[in-house]
Design a protein around this motif. Structure first.
Motif, PDB file in Angstrom:
ATOM      1  N   LEU A 171      -0.365   7.021  -6.230  1.00  7.55           N
ATOM      2  CA  LEU A 171      -1.723   7.626  -6.255  1.00  7.55           C
ATOM      3  C   LEU A 171      -1.481   9.315  -5.838  1.00  7.55           C
ATOM      4  CD1 LEU A 171      -4.241   5.264  -4.503  1.00  7.55           C
ATOM      5  CD2 LEU A 171      -4.212   6.131  -6.765  1.00  7.55           C
ATOM      6  N   ASP A 172      -0.805   9.510  -4.834  1.00  8.67           N
ATOM      7  CA  ASP A 172      -0.242  11.093  -4.675  1.00  8.67           C
ATOM      8  C   ASP A 172       0.450  11.695  -5.625  1.00  8.67           C
ATOM      9  OD1 ASP A 172      -1.496  10.580  -2.086  1.00  8.67           O
ATOM     10  OD2 ASP A 172       0.580  10.382  -0.739  1.00  8.67           O
ATOM     11  N   VAL A 211      -7.610   2.496  -2.850  1.00 12.77           N
ATOM     12  CA  VAL A 211      -8.268   2.314  -4.157  1.00 12.77           C
ATOM     13  C   VAL A 211      -9.750   2.799  -3.997  1.00 12.77           C
ATOM     14  CG1 VAL A 211      -9.274   0.705  -5.858  1.00 12.77           C
ATOM     15  CG2 VAL A 211      -7.008   0.361  -4.710  1.00 12.77           C
ATOM     16  N   LYS A 212     -10.263   2.479  -3.133  1.00  8.11           N
ATOM     17  CA  LYS A 212     -11.948   3.102  -2.888  1.00  8.11           C
ATOM     18  C   LYS A 212     -11.783   4.617  -2.621  1.00  8.11           C
ATOM     19  CE  LYS A 212     -14.345  -1.085  -1.112  1.00  8.11           C
ATOM     20  NZ  LYS A 212     -15.287  -1.482   0.070  1.00  8.11           N
ATOM     21  N   ALA A 213     -10.872   4.969  -1.815  1.00 10.89           N
ATOM     22  CA  ALA A 213     -10.760   6.501  -1.726  1.00 10.89           C
ATOM     23  C   ALA A 213     -10.424   7.394  -2.842  1.00 10.89           C
ATOM     24  CB  ALA A 213      -9.924   6.883  -0.496  1.00 10.89           C
ATOM     25  N   SER A 214      -9.782   6.751  -3.676  1.00 11.54           N
ATOM     26  CA  SER A 214      -9.056   7.507  -4.877  1.00 11.54           C
ATOM     27  C   SER A 214     -10.302   7.861  -5.936  1.00 11.54           C
ATOM     28  CB  SER A 214      -8.037   6.802  -5.677  1.00 11.54           C
ATOM     29  OG  SER A 214      -8.856   5.737  -6.562  1.00 11.54           O
ATOM     30  N   SER A 215     -10.063   8.976  -6.633  1.00  6.10           N
ATOM     31  CA  SER A 215     -11.003   9.384  -7.479  1.00  6.10           C
ATOM     32  C   SER A 215     -11.013   8.557  -9.010  1.00  6.10           C
ATOM     33  CB  SER A 215     -11.073  10.883  -7.636  1.00  6.10           C
ATOM     34  OG  SER A 215      -9.434  11.025  -8.274  1.00  6.10           O
ATOM     35  N   PRO A 248       0.630  -1.143  -0.107  1.00  6.32           N
ATOM     36  CA  PRO A 248      -0.085  -0.025   0.028  1.00  6.32           C
ATOM     37  C   PRO A 248       0.882   1.183  -0.224  1.00  6.32           C
ATOM     38  CG  PRO A 248       0.043  -1.283   2.062  1.00  6.32           C
ATOM     39  CD  PRO A 248       0.841  -1.915   1.250  1.00  6.32           C
ATOM     40  N   GLY A 249       1.998   1.268   0.469  1.00  5.99           N
ATOM     41  CA  GLY A 249       3.105   2.554   0.454  1.00  5.99           C
ATOM     42  C   GLY A 249       3.308   2.844  -0.748  1.00  5.99           C
TER      43      GLY A 249
END
Length: 188
Positions: A108-109, A147-151, A101-102
């Motif tokens: 993502l960032d 993943v769910k929190a990403s747009s 996840p890191g």
């Protein structure tokens, strides 16, 4: 990047995109039903330069690149590789097992991804058994959360084998994920 292969064209692996697929070498899982076992180890079959030459040549014909494996997030230079591909104008779809996840958060960032497909191996209680190694469920759950929190558009998917999972196990997994963008497919 350790590249195990290239599929020069796909209309089905990246929804809505004409894409190529690059297969990275190495995986931290040992799923007994894996269809890409040849990528667990081995030598690179394609140099980065050859891949970039191909992408340059296909700029007018392809929209995206699918990065799959093996497991791409174990590649130490994944972010730099994606930056270079994105600079060429390509969209990026990442296929991942979610064990890092890191790395996923960094990608993502830095807005390096356009689509994510995360393989969910089994209900959490059976994850290590189905992955062939000890798996951090907390890491998997954090990747799911990211993943769910990403747009971004995303997909969770489970490929399962009746000799290892039951339909009841699949129902448990469906409840654990509770996401309409999860699909399951049975191995034949």
């Amino acid at each position: 990047m350790k590249i195990g292969g290239l599929q020069p064209f796909t209309l089905s692996d990246y929804p809505g995109c004409c894409a190529a697929i690059v297969f990275t070498l190495g995986c931290n899982f040992r799923c007994p039903y894996c269809h890409n076992k040849q990528l667990w180890q081995g030598k690179s079959q394609l140099s980065e330069q050859a891949l970039f030459d191909f992408l340059e040549e296909k700029r007018e014909k392809l929209d995206g690149l699918v990065i799959t494996g093996g497991e791409p997030t174990i590649q130490p230079d994944l972010a730099m590789f994606i930056q270079r591909v994105k600079a060429m104008g390509y969209k990026i779809k990442l296929d991942t097992n979610g064990s890092h996840p890191g790395v996923l958060k960094t990608l993502l960032d830095q807005s390096l991804l356009d689509f994510i497909a995360m393989d969910i191996k089994a209900p959490f209680s059976l994850y290590s058994a189905l992955s062939g190694v000890d798996v951090s469920i907390a890491a998997i759950q954090e990747s799911i959360r990211l993943v769910k929190a990403s747009s971004l558009p995303y997909l969770f998917r489970t490929t399962w084998d009746r000799t290892r999972l039951t339909e009841q196990d699949i129902e448990v997994l469906k409840e654990e994920l509770n996401d309409p963008r999860w699909i399951s497919q049975e191995c034949l």
